[in-house]
Design a protein around this motif. Structure first.
Motif, PDB file in Angstrom:
ATOM      1  N   ALA A  79       0.851  -1.311   0.107  1.00  0.00           N
ATOM      2  CA  ALA A  79       0.124  -0.117   0.027  1.00  0.00           C
ATOM      3  C   ALA A  79       0.862   1.000   0.042  1.00  0.00           C
ATOM      4  O   ALA A  79       0.487   2.520  -0.658  1.00  0.00           O
ATOM      5  CB  ALA A  79      -0.943  -0.021   1.137  1.00  0.00           C
ATOM      6  N   GLY A  80       1.993   1.148   0.646  1.00  0.00           N
ATOM      7  CA  GLY A  80       3.106   2.248   0.834  1.00  0.00           C
ATOM      8  C   GLY A  80       3.588   2.820  -0.447  1.00  0.00           C
ATOM      9  O   GLY A  80       3.515   3.825  -0.985  1.00  0.00           O
ATOM     10  N   GLU A  86       4.744   3.640  -7.098  1.00  0.00           N
ATOM     11  CA  GLU A  86       5.678   2.741  -7.266  1.00  0.00           C
ATOM     12  C   GLU A  86       5.106   1.306  -7.704  1.00  0.00           C
ATOM     13  O   GLU A  86       5.190   0.597  -6.798  1.00  0.00           O
ATOM     14  CB  GLU A  86       6.686   2.849  -6.241  1.00  0.00           C
ATOM     15  CG  GLU A  86       7.564   3.973  -6.174  1.00  0.00           C
ATOM     16  CD  GLU A  86       8.478   4.141  -4.869  1.00  0.00           C
ATOM     17  OE1 GLU A  86       8.630   3.256  -4.067  1.00  0.00           O
ATOM     18  OE2 GLU A  86       9.136   5.355  -4.568  1.00  0.00           O
ATOM     19  N   TYR A  87       4.492   1.173  -8.568  1.00  0.00           N
ATOM     20  CA  TYR A  87       3.740   0.087  -8.743  1.00  0.00           C
ATOM     21  C   TYR A  87       4.345  -1.315  -9.184  1.00  0.00           C
ATOM     22  O   TYR A  87       3.888  -2.372  -8.722  1.00  0.00           O
ATOM     23  CB  TYR A  87       2.692   0.198 -10.333  1.00  0.00           C
ATOM     24  CG  TYR A  87       1.969   1.286  -9.940  1.00  0.00           C
ATOM     25  CD1 TYR A  87       1.046   1.467  -9.182  1.00  0.00           C
ATOM     26  CD2 TYR A  87       2.019   2.566 -11.051  1.00  0.00           C
ATOM     27  CE1 TYR A  87      -0.107   2.420  -8.886  1.00  0.00           C
ATOM     28  CE2 TYR A  87       1.153   3.661 -10.869  1.00  0.00           C
ATOM     29  CZ  TYR A  87       0.029   3.757  -9.904  1.00  0.00           C
ATOM     30  OH  TYR A  87      -0.684   4.814  -9.772  1.00  0.00           O
ATOM     31  N   ALA A  90       5.146  -2.194  -5.559  1.00  0.00           N
ATOM     32  CA  ALA A  90       3.571  -2.681  -4.976  1.00  0.00           C
ATOM     33  C   ALA A  90       3.082  -3.952  -5.333  1.00  0.00           C
ATOM     34  O   ALA A  90       2.686  -5.033  -4.702  1.00  0.00           O
ATOM     35  CB  ALA A  90       2.624  -1.823  -5.231  1.00  0.00           C
ATOM     36  N   ILE A  91       3.324  -4.254  -6.768  1.00  0.00           N
ATOM     37  CA  ILE A  91       3.242  -5.670  -7.449  1.00  0.00           C
ATOM     38  C   ILE A  91       3.782  -6.860  -6.684  1.00  0.00           C
ATOM     39  O   ILE A  91       3.107  -7.744  -6.316  1.00  0.00           O
ATOM     40  CB  ILE A  91       3.374  -5.509  -8.851  1.00  0.00           C
ATOM     41  CG1 ILE A  91       1.860  -4.615  -9.507  1.00  0.00           C
ATOM     42  CG2 ILE A  91       3.242  -6.996  -9.543  1.00  0.00           C
ATOM     43  CD1 ILE A  91       2.429  -4.398 -11.098  1.00  0.00           C
ATOM     44  N   ASP A  92       4.893  -6.343  -6.614  1.00  0.00           N
ATOM     45  CA  ASP A  92       6.088  -7.437  -5.914  1.00  0.00           C
ATOM     46  C   ASP A  92       5.716  -7.796  -4.529  1.00  0.00           C
ATOM     47  O   ASP A  92       5.530  -8.872  -3.991  1.00  0.00           O
ATOM     48  CB  ASP A  92       7.463  -7.072  -5.833  1.00  0.00           C
ATOM     49  CG  ASP A  92       8.301  -7.999  -5.186  1.00  0.00           C
ATOM     50  OD1 ASP A  92       8.517  -8.964  -5.721  1.00  0.00           O
ATOM     51  OD2 ASP A  92       9.094  -7.805  -4.438  1.00  0.00           O
ATOM     52  N   CYS A  93       5.151  -6.693  -3.667  1.00  0.00           N
ATOM     53  CA  CYS A  93       4.626  -7.107  -2.212  1.00  0.00           C
ATOM     54  C   CYS A  93       3.561  -7.865  -2.177  1.00  0.00           C
ATOM     55  O   CYS A  93       3.248  -8.606  -1.568  1.00  0.00           O
ATOM     56  CB  CYS A  93       4.486  -5.715  -1.417  1.00  0.00           C
ATOM     57  SG  CYS A  93       5.806  -4.803  -1.270  1.00  0.00           S
ATOM     58  N   ASP A 110      -6.596  -4.549  -8.107  1.00  0.00           N
ATOM     59  CA  ASP A 110      -6.806  -3.047  -8.127  1.00  0.00           C
ATOM     60  C   ASP A 110      -5.710  -2.143  -8.498  1.00  0.00           C
ATOM     61  O   ASP A 110      -6.042  -1.297  -9.323  1.00  0.00           O
ATOM     62  CB  ASP A 110      -6.938  -2.576  -6.422  1.00  0.00           C
ATOM     63  CG  ASP A 110      -8.391  -2.923  -5.844  1.00  0.00           C
ATOM     64  OD1 ASP A 110      -9.238  -3.458  -6.724  1.00  0.00           O
ATOM     65  OD2 ASP A 110      -8.581  -3.083  -4.666  1.00  0.00           O
ATOM     66  N   ILE A 111      -4.408  -2.937  -8.364  1.00  0.00           N
ATOM     67  CA  ILE A 111      -3.291  -1.753  -8.870  1.00  0.00           C
ATOM     68  C   ILE A 111      -3.133  -2.147 -10.376  1.00  0.00           C
ATOM     69  O   ILE A 111      -2.957  -1.024 -10.969  1.00  0.00           O
ATOM     70  CB  ILE A 111      -1.890  -2.643  -8.490  1.00  0.00           C
ATOM     71  CG1 ILE A 111      -1.912  -2.771  -6.939  1.00  0.00           C
ATOM     72  CG2 ILE A 111      -0.841  -2.149  -9.219  1.00  0.00           C
ATOM     73  CD1 ILE A 111      -0.457  -3.202  -6.367  1.00  0.00           C
ATOM     74  N   TYR A 112      -3.668  -3.291 -11.120  1.00  0.00           N
ATOM     75  CA  TYR A 112      -3.512  -3.121 -12.441  1.00  0.00           C
ATOM     76  C   TYR A 112      -4.709  -2.417 -13.022  1.00  0.00           C
ATOM     77  O   TYR A 112      -4.740  -1.796 -14.021  1.00  0.00           O
ATOM     78  CB  TYR A 112      -3.554  -4.649 -13.136  1.00  0.00           C
ATOM     79  CG  TYR A 112      -2.214  -5.339 -12.832  1.00  0.00           C
ATOM     80  CD1 TYR A 112      -1.213  -5.178 -13.769  1.00  0.00           C
ATOM     81  CD2 TYR A 112      -2.212  -6.412 -12.093  1.00  0.00           C
ATOM     82  CE1 TYR A 112      -0.025  -5.896 -13.875  1.00  0.00           C
ATOM     83  CE2 TYR A 112      -0.822  -7.033 -12.175  1.00  0.00           C
ATOM     84  CZ  TYR A 112       0.173  -6.764 -12.910  1.00  0.00           C
ATOM     85  OH  TYR A 112       1.400  -7.498 -12.738  1.00  0.00           O
TER      86      TYR A 112
END
Length: 439
Positions: A79-80, A86-87, A90-93, A110-112
């Motif tokens: 989320a941070g 820094e997508y 975020a995707i990695d996390c 949600d990110i995509y």
């Protein structure tokens, strides 16, 4: 001499009053501290783990609890990174978090979607749904709705509703409500109330009874909301409740805002524009509604800016808040922060919560703390969450616990959700396992 006698009376009396108030405050603080210390948070952890589908039984196993905590750590990091745009990080996390919790697939969707990759978003939402995170059905339905594929959209909403996803049930309720099928809407909103702790279906049940002129039932749902809490509900809906239950002019404003929303739902944006213009005739502060319509639906940025500024000039801080959001979306950080600060410094709670997060990422924790505290005191969940994180970093566990307790027990916390409550309770569980507390 008379003055001297007066002072002889006043000074001892003042000392007595100060003493009395000090004792009362001490006793009140002691009672509050005892309540916090005696707070049985474990029962709520089990309840929310089960209701959100993260445990198979009504009492979670240690393995399920530990898996959720590992997910929580990775989700926080994700989320941070997402807030910083820094997508990849975020995707990695969230990808790592999928090992521990199925909701991480939903968050990847949600990110995509935020990145504009609808196909990839659909892929992850469908995985989340298949693994039992049924709220993903609503998001899938929404994507198809945005693409005007009504058949597929309704199929997915139906899938979610059948699995007791309150978001899907809400969507069926709103669809019926905005197309004038009031009895059908009532049925779905009542189902959503039974399946969640959300105040949103209660708001719509109030609106239905307003339309029916059933004031007794309207008041019943309003009291129910006050009793249960305002979970999930937007500040704008709380504003509309005030109009709905206000004087003749305010009730007319509610009717116009509700009518405009119906046109937006049906994608009849020019009709919505006409209704908002009528509402603004009653109160120019409402211009921000029209600005939002121009920004997000009609896609006229210049007109949106004009209406946000008009609203702000008429002493509505929402104009400044939404103007800041517009510049933030454009990645014009300087203008965004300027307008967020203007709204926040004048008292807008959403701006305070937003700027606290932005400053925390970019400009420093202490400045962030100042705005987070202001938002928390106005009962905004993001402000409280920011304070919890701040006190966690400072290892001040007693204050951290105090704010978590408040979030769980105050019925007027804005934007509080079941997910957030579980997240905070798990932090509290970690606190209880530590050996010492910093006061």
């Amino acid at each position: 001499m008379k003055k001297l006698k007066i002072f002889k009376v006043i000074i001892p009396l003042t000392i007595v009053l100060i003493f009395v108030f000090s004792v009362q405050r001490y006793q009140k603080n002691k009672v509050e501290k005892n309540k916090i210390n005696d707070f049985n948070y474990k029962q709520y952890i089990y309840k929310y783990m089960y209701k959100l589908g993260f445990s198979k039984a009504e009492k979670s196993t240690e393995e399920e609890m530990e898996n959720y905590k590992q997910y929580m750590i990775l989700s926080s990091e994700g989320a941070g990174a997402e807030n910083r745009m820094e997508y990849e990080e975020a995707i990695d996390c969230y990808t790592k978090a999928t090992v521990y919790n199925k909701k991480a697939y939903y968050e990847l969707g949600d990110i995509y979607l935020e990145m504009g990759n609808k196909q990839k978003a659909l892929e992850y939402y469908e995985i989340a749904y298949e693994k039992g995170y049924f709220d993903a059905a609503f998001n899938i339905g929404k994507i198809y709705s945005d693409e005007n594929d009504v058949k597929k959209s309704l199929e997915w909403y139906a899938e979610g509703a059948e699995r007791n996803s309150d978001n899907s049930q809400l969507e069926f309720g709103k669809r019926a409500y905005y197309y004038g099928n009031i009895e059908e809407a009532k049925k779905w909103f009542e189902k959503a109330v039974n399946n969640s702790e959300s105040a949103v279906p209660m708001y719509y049940l109030m609106a239905i009874n307003y339309k029916k002129n059933n004031i007794k039932e309207l008041k019943k749902w309003h009291n129910e909301m006050k009793e249960i809490g305002i979970e999930d509900i937007f500040e704008e809906n709380l504003e509309k409740i005030k109009y709905m239950t206000g004087n003749e002019k305010e009730r007319k404003i509610f009717e116009l805002l509700d009518e405009a929303e119906a046109f937006i739902y049906k994608k009849q944006y020019l009709e919505a524009e006409k209704i908002y213009l009528k509402a603004i005739e009653y109160d120019k502060k409402l211009s921000y509604h029209l600005g939002y319509l121009y920004e997000h639906y009609i896609k006229n940025e210049q007109k949106a800016i004009e209406k946000y500024e008009e609203s702000f000039k008429n002493e509505n801080l929402k104009g400044a808040y939404y103007l800041a959001g517009l510049y933030w979306e454009k990645q014009d950080d300087e203008k965004a922060i300027k307008w967020y600060k203007i709204a926040a410094d004048k008292g807008d709670v959403e701006a305070q919560a937003s700027i606290a997060i932005i400053i925390s990422s970019n400009l420093g924790k202490e400045e962030s703390f100042k705005y987070a505290m202001k938002a928390a005191k106005q009962k905004h969940m993001l402000g409280i969450a920011n304070l919890v994180e701040y006190y966690r970093d400072k290892k001040n566990y007693s204050k951290m616990k105090k704010w978590i307790y408040k979030a769980m027990n105050d019925r007027e916390i804005l934007y509080l959700t079941m997910d957030t409550k579980l997240f905070l309770l798990m932090l509290l569980d970690e606190i209880e396992k530590r050996q010492g507390y910093s006061e």
